[in-house]
Design an enzyme around this catalytic site. Structure first.
Site, PDB file in Angstrom:
ATOM      1  NE  ARG A 129       3.295 -61.013 -43.448  1.00  0.00           N
ATOM      2  CZ  ARG A 129       2.476 -62.006 -43.829  1.00  0.00           C
ATOM      3  NH1 ARG A 129       2.478 -63.165 -43.190  1.00  0.00           N
ATOM      4  NH2 ARG A 129       1.702 -61.868 -44.878  1.00  0.00           N
TER       5      ARG A 129
ATOM      6  CB  SER B 104       3.352 -54.830 -45.567  1.00  0.00           C
ATOM      7  OG  SER B 104       2.525 -55.299 -46.599  1.00  0.00           O
TER       8      SER B 104
ATOM      9  CD  GLU C 129       4.539 -57.395 -42.722  1.00  0.00           C
ATOM     10  OE1 GLU C 129       3.363 -57.090 -42.398  1.00  0.00           O
ATOM     11  OE2 GLU C 129       4.809 -58.003 -43.768  1.00  0.00           O
TER      12      GLU C 129
HETATM   13  C1  FAD Z   1       7.899 -55.700 -53.268  1.00  0.00           C
HETATM   14  C2  FAD Z   1       7.851 -56.503 -51.990  1.00  0.00           C
HETATM   15  C3  FAD Z   1       6.749 -57.327 -51.727  1.00  0.00           C
HETATM   16  C4  FAD Z   1       6.698 -58.079 -50.550  1.00  0.00           C
HETATM   17  N1  FAD Z   1       5.611 -58.879 -50.330  1.00  0.00           N
HETATM   18  C5  FAD Z   1       5.555 -59.640 -49.205  1.00  0.00           C
HETATM   19  C6  FAD Z   1       4.449 -60.512 -48.966  1.00  0.00           C
HETATM   20  O1  FAD Z   1       3.505 -60.588 -49.741  1.00  0.00           O
HETATM   21  N2  FAD Z   1       4.450 -61.247 -47.827  1.00  0.00           N
HETATM   22  C7  FAD Z   1       5.457 -61.188 -46.934  1.00  0.00           C
HETATM   23  O2  FAD Z   1       5.399 -61.912 -45.924  1.00  0.00           O
HETATM   24  N3  FAD Z   1       6.515 -60.380 -47.136  1.00  0.00           N
HETATM   25  C8  FAD Z   1       6.596 -59.612 -48.238  1.00  0.00           C
HETATM   26  N4  FAD Z   1       7.663 -58.792 -48.441  1.00  0.00           N
HETATM   27  C9  FAD Z   1       8.707 -58.664 -47.401  1.00  0.00           C
HETATM   28  C10 FAD Z   1       9.893 -59.637 -47.534  1.00  0.00           C
HETATM   29  O3  FAD Z   1      10.136 -60.009 -48.874  1.00  0.00           O
HETATM   30  C11 FAD Z   1       9.728 -60.881 -46.665  1.00  0.00           C
HETATM   31  O4  FAD Z   1       9.562 -60.526 -45.304  1.00  0.00           O
HETATM   32  C12 FAD Z   1      10.918 -61.839 -46.784  1.00  0.00           C
HETATM   33  O5  FAD Z   1      10.588 -63.048 -46.121  1.00  0.00           O
HETATM   34  C13 FAD Z   1      12.207 -61.295 -46.167  1.00  0.00           C
HETATM   35  O6  FAD Z   1      13.286 -62.132 -46.570  1.00  0.00           O
HETATM   36  P1  FAD Z   1      14.760 -61.540 -46.731  1.00  0.00           P
HETATM   37  O7  FAD Z   1      15.659 -62.617 -47.183  1.00  0.00           O
HETATM   38  O8  FAD Z   1      14.735 -60.331 -47.558  1.00  0.00           O
HETATM   39  O9  FAD Z   1      15.082 -61.173 -45.214  1.00  0.00           O
HETATM   40  P2  FAD Z   1      15.757 -59.849 -44.669  1.00  0.00           P
HETATM   41  O10 FAD Z   1      14.911 -58.675 -45.022  1.00  0.00           O
HETATM   42  O11 FAD Z   1      17.175 -59.818 -45.055  1.00  0.00           O
HETATM   43  O12 FAD Z   1      15.653 -60.108 -43.101  1.00  0.00           O
HETATM   44  C14 FAD Z   1      14.378 -60.117 -42.477  1.00  0.00           C
HETATM   45  C15 FAD Z   1      14.534 -60.766 -41.104  1.00  0.00           C
HETATM   46  O13 FAD Z   1      14.840 -62.133 -41.272  1.00  0.00           O
HETATM   47  C16 FAD Z   1      16.034 -62.472 -40.558  1.00  0.00           C
HETATM   48  N5  FAD Z   1      16.745 -63.496 -41.344  1.00  0.00           N
HETATM   49  C17 FAD Z   1      17.130 -63.454 -42.636  1.00  0.00           C
HETATM   50  N6  FAD Z   1      17.733 -64.609 -42.992  1.00  0.00           N
HETATM   51  C18 FAD Z   1      17.735 -65.392 -41.890  1.00  0.00           C
HETATM   52  C19 FAD Z   1      18.225 -66.706 -41.576  1.00  0.00           C
HETATM   53  N7  FAD Z   1      18.841 -67.466 -42.494  1.00  0.00           N
HETATM   54  N8  FAD Z   1      18.042 -67.183 -40.326  1.00  0.00           N
HETATM   55  C20 FAD Z   1      17.418 -66.433 -39.359  1.00  0.00           C
HETATM   56  N9  FAD Z   1      16.941 -65.204 -39.580  1.00  0.00           N
HETATM   57  C21 FAD Z   1      17.090 -64.685 -40.831  1.00  0.00           C
HETATM   58  C22 FAD Z   1      16.820 -61.163 -40.455  1.00  0.00           C
HETATM   59  O14 FAD Z   1      17.679 -61.170 -39.340  1.00  0.00           O
HETATM   60  C23 FAD Z   1      15.678 -60.157 -40.279  1.00  0.00           C
HETATM   61  O15 FAD Z   1      15.254 -60.126 -38.930  1.00  0.00           O
HETATM   62  C24 FAD Z   1       7.753 -58.015 -49.607  1.00  0.00           C
HETATM   63  C25 FAD Z   1       8.867 -57.193 -49.875  1.00  0.00           C
HETATM   64  C26 FAD Z   1       8.911 -56.449 -51.047  1.00  0.00           C
HETATM   65  C27 FAD Z   1      10.122 -55.603 -51.311  1.00  0.00           C
END
Ligand code: FAD
Length: 323
Positions: free
Chosen positions: A192, A241, A316
């Site tokens: 992560r 998480s 996380e």
């Molecule tokens: C119901 C649910 C289940 C989930 N299950 C999992 C799972 O099983 N495994 C898991 O790993 N995660 C899980 N997640 C968490 C989440 O979906 C992941 O961490 C996902 O990768 C975040 O992507 P996002 O686009 O929403 O990023 P955001 O939440 O918008 O941002 C997260 C981070 O990424 C950075 N970021 C976003 N886009 C970019 C870019 N283009 N370039 C550089 N940095 C960037 C942001 O600055 C921030 O620091 C879950 C979330 C939910 C709500």
């Protein structure tokens, strides 16, 4: 001169802070929105405004913007905010969100096992297209509700596969607008976590897959969906998480949910924020939570876990902005 889209909003309706920032930004082809509310588009449904939100038209627009924007103006990139608490006071400076121009997904024309995806593509869509194309290995993305850009920053993964395992090359732009084409080894992925410089904005990924029958891939995706449905509050306002599993950082300490449960925090509430009864490492907004409630609840859980078990839980969920 800024874009027509920006100028549609009369300056007198903007905050002085947004006006001051806009006046110093370069001309763009994409869209600049002053005082843009962020909360409604986050999974938690909380958080304040971005002084200015920028949606670039394409990679060149993004690079030009980064190059020409004065360095004392903070720049933050977000995806679909499925791993974020945006604080109630909002985010200062410019927030960049990549739109559908960055969401294309296509098989490599020269190597049938490679899949290209823009950083704004949803993980679930990438998994679905790979499945239809008979390209196996990206099934784990089907249950992760973020974007590919977010998956890079968090090395997103589940059920034994992480982003680092399937990535071949990534493209990112730094704060000076310089392009970087890198391998996963150069990104220093751990559990992560990604060691790429904090200012990098990812725009593109190339994934390695292996050929398989679409039906077999679909069956594995259905298994993942069933597991999630049974164990996670996926229909709630949540961000997945809350804490990383401590056993991945310090062996023999168990999972985060076990530590949270042992500390008596299952169902614990502060204001409208609650540790889910269904999966106690998931924090939920029961309807009235503020970002402050969610963050205070997370800190209270960390305190109780530290006091009862001597374990230092690591957030996380990322937290951005001003309280
Ligand atoms: C119901 C649910 C289940 C989930 N299950 C999992 C799972 O099983 N495994 C898991 O790993 N995660 C899980 N997640 C968490 C989440 O979906 C992941 O961490 C996902 O990768 C975040 O992507 P996002 O686009 O929403 O990023 P955001 O939440 O918008 O941002 C997260 C981070 O990424 C950075 N970021 C976003 N886009 C970019 C870019 N283009 N370039 C550089 N940095 C960037 C942001 O600055 C921030 O620091 C879950 C979330 C939910 C709500």
């Amino acid at each position: 001169m800024t874009t027509t889209a920006t100028l549609e909003k009369p300056p007198e309706t903007m905050t002085a802070r947004a006006q001051a920032i806009l006046a110093r930004l370069p001309s763009v082809r994409g869209r600049l929105t002053p005082d843009a509310p962020l909360g409604p588009s986050t999974w938690f449904q909380v958080g304040g405004v971005a002084d200015v939100l920028f949606k670039p038209a394409d990679e060149a627009d993004l690079a030009d913007f980064l190059r020409a924007t004065p360095h004392d103006i903070p720049v933050t990139v977000i995806g679909v905010a499925s791993n974020l608490i945006i604080r109630d006071g909002g985010i200062r400076g410019v927030v960049i969100r990549l739109g559908r121009e960055f969401a294309t997904i296509a098989r490599d024309p020269n190597d049938p096992d490679l899949l290209h995806a823009g950083a704004a593509a949803l993980d679930g869509t990438v998994a679905k297209i790979a499945q239809r194309e008979g390209m196996a290995g990206l099934e784990f993305y089907s249950g992760i509700p973020g974007t590919i850009g977010g998956a890079f920053r968090t090395n997103a993964g589940c059920y034994g596969t992480e982003t680092k395992d399937v990535l071949v090359r990534a493209t990112a732009y730094d704060r000076n607008g310089t392009r970087h084409d890198v391998t996963p080894q150069q990104l220093g992925f751990t559990y992560r976590h990604c060691s790429a410089p904090e200012d990098w904005i990812f725009t593109h990924a190339i994934f390695r897959t292996t050929p398989d029958a679409p039906d077999a891939i679909a069956a594995r995706m259905a298994e993942i969906a069933a597991k999630r449905e049974a164990s996670q509050p996926i229909r709630e306002k949540t961000s997945g998480s809350t804490f990383a599993n401590p056993d991945r950082d310090h062996p023999n300490t168990g999972s985060a949910w076990q530590a949270v449960d042992k500390a008596g925090c299952r169902g614990l509430m502060i204001g409208g924020a609650q540790m889910s009864e269904k999966h106690c490492n998931f924090m939920i907004n029961t309807g009235t939570a503020t970002a402050a409630d969610l963050e205070a609840l997370g800190e209270e859980v960390r305190r109780r876990v530290r006091e009862t078990q001597g374990i230092e839980l690591r957030w996380e969920i990322k937290r951005l902005g001003d309280a």
